[in-house]
Design a protein around this motif. Structure first.
Motif, PDB file in Angstrom:
ATOM      1  N   ASN A 105     -20.693  59.892 -44.791  1.00  0.00           N
ATOM      2  CA  ASN A 105     -20.456  61.330 -44.864  1.00  0.00           C
ATOM      3  C   ASN A 105     -21.733  62.058 -44.460  1.00  0.00           C
ATOM      4  OD1 ASN A 105     -19.929  63.978 -45.540  1.00  0.00           O
ATOM      5  ND2 ASN A 105     -19.257  63.552 -47.626  1.00  0.00           N
ATOM      6  N   THR A 106     -21.715  62.704 -43.305  1.00  0.00           N
ATOM      7  CA  THR A 106     -22.890  63.432 -42.809  1.00  0.00           C
ATOM      8  C   THR A 106     -23.003  64.826 -43.408  1.00  0.00           C
ATOM      9  OG1 THR A 106     -21.723  64.404 -40.914  1.00  0.00           O
ATOM     10  CG2 THR A 106     -22.734  62.231 -40.588  1.00  0.00           C
ATOM     11  N   SER A 107     -21.983  65.258 -44.129  1.00  0.00           N
ATOM     12  CA  SER A 107     -21.963  66.635 -44.633  1.00  0.00           C
ATOM     13  C   SER A 107     -22.599  66.732 -46.020  1.00  0.00           C
ATOM     14  CB  SER A 107     -20.514  67.151 -44.687  1.00  0.00           C
ATOM     15  OG  SER A 107     -19.838  66.632 -45.812  1.00  0.00           O
ATOM     16  N   ASP A 108     -22.699  67.959 -46.504  1.00  0.00           N
ATOM     17  CA  ASP A 108     -23.250  68.230 -47.834  1.00  0.00           C
ATOM     18  C   ASP A 108     -22.160  68.378 -48.890  1.00  0.00           C
ATOM     19  OD1 ASP A 108     -25.915  68.221 -46.928  1.00  0.00           O
ATOM     20  OD2 ASP A 108     -25.760  70.316 -46.289  1.00  0.00           O
ATOM     21  N   LYS A 109     -20.906  68.072 -48.530  1.00  0.00           N
ATOM     22  CA  LYS A 109     -19.784  68.199 -49.458  1.00  0.00           C
ATOM     23  C   LYS A 109     -19.056  66.858 -49.564  1.00  0.00           C
ATOM     24  CE  LYS A 109     -18.945  72.985 -48.182  1.00  0.00           C
ATOM     25  NZ  LYS A 109     -18.021  73.937 -47.577  1.00  0.00           N
ATOM     26  N   PRO A 110     -18.516  66.555 -50.740  1.00  0.00           N
ATOM     27  CA  PRO A 110     -17.701  65.349 -50.872  1.00  0.00           C
ATOM     28  C   PRO A 110     -16.462  65.457 -49.979  1.00  0.00           C
ATOM     29  CG  PRO A 110     -18.115  66.351 -53.032  1.00  0.00           C
ATOM     30  CD  PRO A 110     -18.620  67.303 -51.989  1.00  0.00           C
ATOM     31  N   VAL A 111     -16.049  64.338 -49.418  1.00  0.00           N
ATOM     32  CA  VAL A 111     -14.846  64.309 -48.581  1.00  0.00           C
ATOM     33  C   VAL A 111     -13.816  63.401 -49.258  1.00  0.00           C
ATOM     34  CG1 VAL A 111     -13.867  63.696 -46.341  1.00  0.00           C
ATOM     35  CG2 VAL A 111     -16.152  64.716 -46.454  1.00  0.00           C
ATOM     36  N   PRO A 112     -12.728  63.998 -49.756  1.00  0.00           N
ATOM     37  CA  PRO A 112     -11.689  63.165 -50.351  1.00  0.00           C
ATOM     38  C   PRO A 112     -10.821  62.513 -49.268  1.00  0.00           C
ATOM     39  CG  PRO A 112     -11.090  65.485 -50.525  1.00  0.00           C
ATOM     40  CD  PRO A 112     -12.446  65.434 -49.869  1.00  0.00           C
ATOM     41  N   ILE A 113     -10.521  61.253 -49.479  1.00  0.00           N
ATOM     42  CA  ILE A 113      -9.590  60.518 -48.623  1.00  0.00           C
ATOM     43  C   ILE A 113      -8.427  60.146 -49.526  1.00  0.00           C
ATOM     44  CG2 ILE A 113      -9.227  58.442 -47.224  1.00  0.00           C
ATOM     45  CD1 ILE A 113     -11.242  60.286 -45.930  1.00  0.00           C
ATOM     46  N   LYS A 114      -7.242  60.540 -49.141  1.00  0.00           N
ATOM     47  CA  LYS A 114      -6.044  60.246 -49.936  1.00  0.00           C
ATOM     48  C   LYS A 114      -5.357  58.994 -49.407  1.00  0.00           C
ATOM     49  CE  LYS A 114      -6.159  63.906 -52.548  1.00  0.00           C
ATOM     50  NZ  LYS A 114      -6.620  63.728 -53.896  1.00  0.00           N
ATOM     51  N   LYS A 115      -4.701  58.274 -50.301  1.00  0.00           N
ATOM     52  CA  LYS A 115      -3.904  57.120 -49.902  1.00  0.00           C
ATOM     53  C   LYS A 115      -2.930  57.568 -48.807  1.00  0.00           C
ATOM     54  CE  LYS A 115      -0.748  53.667 -51.806  1.00  0.00           C
ATOM     55  NZ  LYS A 115       0.241  53.661 -50.779  1.00  0.00           N
ATOM     56  N   GLY A 116      -2.904  56.828 -47.726  1.00  0.00           N
ATOM     57  CA  GLY A 116      -2.020  57.159 -46.612  1.00  0.00           C
ATOM     58  C   GLY A 116      -2.675  57.983 -45.519  1.00  0.00           C
TER      59      GLY A 116
END
Length: 148
Positions: A105-116
């Motif tokens: 993650n290159t950003s300053d925010k968490p990135v959620p990945i959802k199932k699917g």
């Protein structure tokens, strides 16, 4: 005899993992989905599980590439891009050949990945060897096992 394709690893059977598909007749890649919810923290590396393994011929590999929408819209990149899944990774003794996609993650925010969520593309490729190649080594494990 199976030539090439995908299977669900035993730990994910019955958990709604989809076998990858090409979305159009002109698509080279098979879309790989996340097998479970994951959050990729800012400036961190995370393995995203696909719940899949791939079988192929001995002179082939599966190239893993990031989906461009994740890179441009979410700031995610492949840690080892492109990723290479060797033919002898299938059913290895460490992890059954489970394909995991390493994302940064290159950003300053968490990135959620959802199932699917579609997280990467797998492209089956052929390769060549040197004329005098005589490698007869045998894989004895999963990720990083050939460098031991």
């Amino acid at each position: 005899m199976k030539a090439r394709g995908f299977e669900v690893v035993s730990n994910y059977v019955g958990k709604g993992v989809h076998i990858p598909e090409r979305k159009t007749s002109g698509s080279s890649g098979y879309d790989l989905e996340a097998a479970k919810d994951t959050v990729i923290r800012p400036h961190d590396v995370t393995s995203v599980y696909t719940g899949l393994k791939a079988y192929m011929q001995k002179d082939e590999y599966l190239m893993i590439s990031i989906r461009s929408s994740l890179a441009f819209k979410k700031g995610l990149i492949l840690v080892n891009g492109p990723g290479i899944i060797d033919s002898d990774y299938y059913n290895n003794e460490d992890n059954e050949g489970h394909i995991m996609v390493g994302l940064y993650n290159t950003s300053d925010k968490p990135v959620p990945i959802k199932k699917g969520d579609r997280i990467a593309q797998g492209i089956f490729m052929k390769y060549l060897t040197c004329d005098d190649d005589c490698s007869e080594g045998k894989r004895v494990g999963g990720i990083g096992s050939t460098g031991k």
